[in-house]
Design a protein around this motif. Structure first.
Motif, PDB file in Angstrom:
ATOM      1  N   GLY A 294     -80.689  54.803 -74.420  1.00 25.27           N
ATOM      2  CA  GLY A 294     -78.978  54.683 -74.309  1.00 25.27           C
ATOM      3  C   GLY A 294     -79.297  53.691 -73.108  1.00 25.27           C
ATOM      4  O   GLY A 294     -77.918  52.828 -73.363  1.00 25.27           O
ATOM      5  N   GLY A 295     -80.399  52.244 -73.421  1.00 28.38           N
ATOM      6  CA  GLY A 295     -80.073  51.237 -72.676  1.00 28.38           C
ATOM      7  C   GLY A 295     -81.058  50.849 -71.959  1.00 28.38           C
ATOM      8  O   GLY A 295     -82.065  51.788 -71.644  1.00 28.38           O
ATOM      9  N   LYS A 296     -81.561  49.440 -71.196  1.00 24.29           N
ATOM     10  CA  LYS A 296     -82.464  49.432 -70.860  1.00 24.29           C
ATOM     11  C   LYS A 296     -82.002  49.629 -69.192  1.00 24.29           C
ATOM     12  O   LYS A 296     -81.446  49.606 -68.763  1.00 24.29           O
ATOM     13  N   ILE A 297     -83.350  50.574 -68.980  1.00 21.91           N
ATOM     14  CA  ILE A 297     -83.640  49.986 -67.208  1.00 21.91           C
ATOM     15  C   ILE A 297     -84.428  49.163 -66.395  1.00 21.91           C
ATOM     16  O   ILE A 297     -85.118  48.979 -67.060  1.00 21.91           O
ATOM     17  N   LEU A 298     -83.379  48.369 -65.604  1.00 24.93           N
ATOM     18  CA  LEU A 298     -83.774  47.457 -64.643  1.00 24.93           C
ATOM     19  C   LEU A 298     -84.914  47.511 -63.181  1.00 24.93           C
ATOM     20  O   LEU A 298     -83.417  48.754 -62.957  1.00 24.93           O
ATOM     21  N   LEU A 299     -85.800  47.195 -62.434  1.00 24.52           N
ATOM     22  CA  LEU A 299     -86.042  47.513 -61.158  1.00 24.52           C
ATOM     23  C   LEU A 299     -85.432  45.855 -60.640  1.00 24.52           C
ATOM     24  O   LEU A 299     -85.868  45.127 -61.227  1.00 24.52           O
ATOM     25  N   ARG A 300     -84.519  46.426 -59.481  1.00 29.48           N
ATOM     26  CA  ARG A 300     -84.109  44.415 -59.102  1.00 29.48           C
ATOM     27  C   ARG A 300     -84.995  44.858 -57.939  1.00 29.48           C
ATOM     28  O   ARG A 300     -85.905  45.572 -56.652  1.00 29.48           O
TER      29      ARG A 300
ATOM     30  N   ALA B 128     -86.753  38.989 -59.542  1.00 30.03           N
ATOM     31  CA  ALA B 128     -85.085  39.249 -59.586  1.00 30.03           C
ATOM     32  C   ALA B 128     -84.840  40.143 -60.378  1.00 30.03           C
ATOM     33  O   ALA B 128     -84.885  41.433 -59.483  1.00 30.03           O
ATOM     34  N   PHE B 129     -85.674  41.227 -61.532  1.00 28.69           N
ATOM     35  CA  PHE B 129     -86.026  41.845 -62.232  1.00 28.69           C
ATOM     36  C   PHE B 129     -86.222  42.235 -62.856  1.00 28.69           C
ATOM     37  O   PHE B 129     -87.621  40.837 -63.842  1.00 28.69           O
ATOM     38  N   SER B 130     -86.675  43.225 -63.634  1.00 25.59           N
ATOM     39  CA  SER B 130     -88.118  43.674 -64.464  1.00 25.59           C
ATOM     40  C   SER B 130     -87.374  45.010 -64.955  1.00 25.59           C
ATOM     41  O   SER B 130     -87.632  46.019 -64.127  1.00 25.59           O
ATOM     42  N   PRO B 131     -87.610  44.623 -66.204  1.00 21.77           N
ATOM     43  CA  PRO B 131     -87.407  46.238 -66.684  1.00 21.77           C
ATOM     44  C   PRO B 131     -88.401  46.965 -67.054  1.00 21.77           C
ATOM     45  O   PRO B 131     -89.788  46.850 -66.769  1.00 21.77           O
ATOM     46  N   ILE B 132     -88.374  48.487 -67.271  1.00 16.69           N
ATOM     47  CA  ILE B 132     -89.306  49.507 -67.869  1.00 16.69           C
ATOM     48  C   ILE B 132     -89.336  49.176 -69.049  1.00 16.69           C
ATOM     49  O   ILE B 132     -88.682  49.925 -70.116  1.00 16.69           O
ATOM     50  N   ASN B 133     -90.527  49.061 -70.062  1.00 19.67           N
ATOM     51  CA  ASN B 133     -91.009  49.046 -71.703  1.00 19.67           C
ATOM     52  C   ASN B 133     -91.362  50.228 -72.139  1.00 19.67           C
ATOM     53  O   ASN B 133     -92.960  50.572 -70.801  1.00 19.67           O
ATOM     54  N   PRO B 134     -91.914  50.864 -72.877  1.00 23.57           N
ATOM     55  CA  PRO B 134     -92.327  51.423 -73.305  1.00 23.57           C
ATOM     56  C   PRO B 134     -94.000  51.197 -73.245  1.00 23.57           C
ATOM     57  O   PRO B 134     -94.833  52.503 -72.635  1.00 23.57           O
ATOM     58  N   SER B 135     -94.446  49.964 -73.194  1.00 22.57           N
ATOM     59  CA  SER B 135     -96.047  49.292 -73.420  1.00 22.57           C
ATOM     60  C   SER B 135     -95.799  49.526 -72.044  1.00 22.57           C
ATOM     61  O   SER B 135     -96.842  49.725 -70.688  1.00 22.57           O
TER      62      SER B 135
ATOM     63  N   TYR C 220     -81.979  49.916 -60.969  1.00 20.31           N
ATOM     64  CA  TYR C 220     -82.667  50.577 -59.642  1.00 20.31           C
ATOM     65  C   TYR C 220     -83.116  49.316 -58.510  1.00 20.31           C
ATOM     66  O   TYR C 220     -84.210  48.635 -59.165  1.00 20.31           O
ATOM     67  N   PRO C 221     -83.381  49.697 -57.190  1.00 20.52           N
ATOM     68  CA  PRO C 221     -84.559  49.258 -56.737  1.00 20.52           C
ATOM     69  C   PRO C 221     -85.208  49.490 -56.694  1.00 20.52           C
ATOM     70  O   PRO C 221     -86.180  50.032 -56.965  1.00 20.52           O
ATOM     71  N   LEU C 222     -86.129  48.892 -56.383  1.00 22.21           N
ATOM     72  CA  LEU C 222     -87.966  48.206 -56.587  1.00 22.21           C
ATOM     73  C   LEU C 222     -88.212  49.550 -55.985  1.00 22.21           C
ATOM     74  O   LEU C 222     -89.176  50.519 -56.132  1.00 22.21           O
TER      75      LEU C 222
END
Length: 338
Positions: free
Chosen positions: A330-336, A44-51, A312-314
């Motif tokens: 400023g908060g997480k960015i998620l990929l949908r 469903a979703f995945s965040p963008i992390n520093p790693s 954001y969409p993938l």
């Protein structure tokens, strides 16, 4: 359970070489079939992390031959299961997905994961948005507080303290009575943490920072630090703390080698250690791992919650990464994924 129609192909983000986000492409691939003790997750979703950013540049702990599918964590629903009792148990459940091991990363509409560590059950009350961010930061924050408590530390220092992880460590620290000496890079980050209740927040770019850090660490007997930056800052932390102290480096946002004076290590019995969540979890007993996960699930709506800035969409993954790089606190960015 209603039968779910599984398409033949899926949309996947592919990293073609380790040169950063520009090496990403969005492609169509066949949907994999789960084998024994494996499940197929509709992500469903995945965040963008520093790693994830480090992975794109070949600076993380993986050197798999490209092309690879990146993405360190995510959430979704198990829609098919291979042979095995545990695999059957997960069918139809909402899960958090670890991004490596069998199946690779989770920047993909579907992914196959092993039930032994590849997926973890989510509380029914959690949204899939929060579930997507429930492994890396919540378990790391819980681990840091656990390490501090087991070592008898009433105070710890934390760099990159205004990050989502740093804010979690602060909230957990306050609930456990642990003083946090926060280190950030901008005045806006100082204000952010102080508005959240932090009482010691130091800007590493200000004149007099090292003296202020030394004073804070000695006043609070801070002998344990968690460093996300590396480079010069690791040495500044080590120098500032009293004798018999330790800096645990868990990231390298500076992309620089650790700079520490040998004198502090030799004559003041100070140490530099490392932390990587995967191996740390692997060394714990099953009972301790489940306690960490249970706590993370219980507190993800409060102390371990991540704020979402934008989804954001993938297909717009490059724009999402540029947005995240421009404002990582400023908060997480998620990929949908769909």
């Amino acid at each position: 359970m209603k039968k779910i129609e599984i398409p033949e192909t899926m949309t996947v983000a592919v990293l073609n070489d380790y040169s950063g986000a520009d090496a990403l492409s969005v492609e169509q691939r066949p949907i994999p079939t789960p084998g024994k003790n494996e499940v197929l997750v509709k992500v469903a979703f995945s965040p963008i992390n520093p790693s994830d950013l480090a992975t794109l540049e070949g600076q993380y702990g993986f050197d798999d031959p490209v092309p690879i599918v990146p993405g360190g964590e995510g959430s979704g629903e198990v829609i098919a299961a291979g042979p095995g009792v545990m695999a059957s148990y997960f069918k139809g459940k909402k899960v958090a997905c670890a991004g490596w091991g069998i199946g690779g990363g989770v920047w993909s509409q579907y992914v196959v994961k092993n039930v032994k560590g590849g997926v973890l059950p989510l509380n029914k009350s959690l949204t899939l948005e929060q579930g997507a961010m429930s492994i890396v930061n919540p378990l790391t924050a819980s681990a840091f507080i656990s390490i501090a408590k087991e070592g008898g530390h009433g105070s710890i220092a934390m760099t990159a303290a205004a990050s989502s992880l740093g804010q979690m460590v602060n909230r957990l620290g306050r609930s456990e009575g642990i003083q946090i000496v926060n280190v950030v890079r901008r005045d806006a980050q100082v204000e952010l943490l102080k508005n959240q209740g932090a009482n010691i927040v130091l800007n590493s770019t200000e004149v007099g920072f090292e003296e202020a850090l030394h004073e804070a660490c000695h006043q609070n007997e801070t002998r344990l630090a968690f460093d996300a930056v590396a480079g010069q800052l690791t040495g500044q932390l080590s120098k500032a703390m009293p004798p018999n102290s330790k800096v645990i480096v868990f990231s390298a946002l500076s992309r620089q080698a650790i700079q520490v004076s040998p004198g502090t290590l030799i004559f003041e019995n100070k140490a530099i250690d490392s932390f990587w969540l995967g191996p740390y979890i692997g060394k714990q007993s099953i009972m301790k791992t489940m306690r960490l996960w249970k706590r993370a699930q219980q507190e993800i709506k409060d102390d371990l919650k991540s704020e979402v800035r934008k989804i954001y969409p993938l297909q717009e993954i490059k724009e999402a990464i540029r947005d995240y790089r421009s404002q990582m606190t400023g908060g997480k960015i998620l990929l949908r994924m769909s």
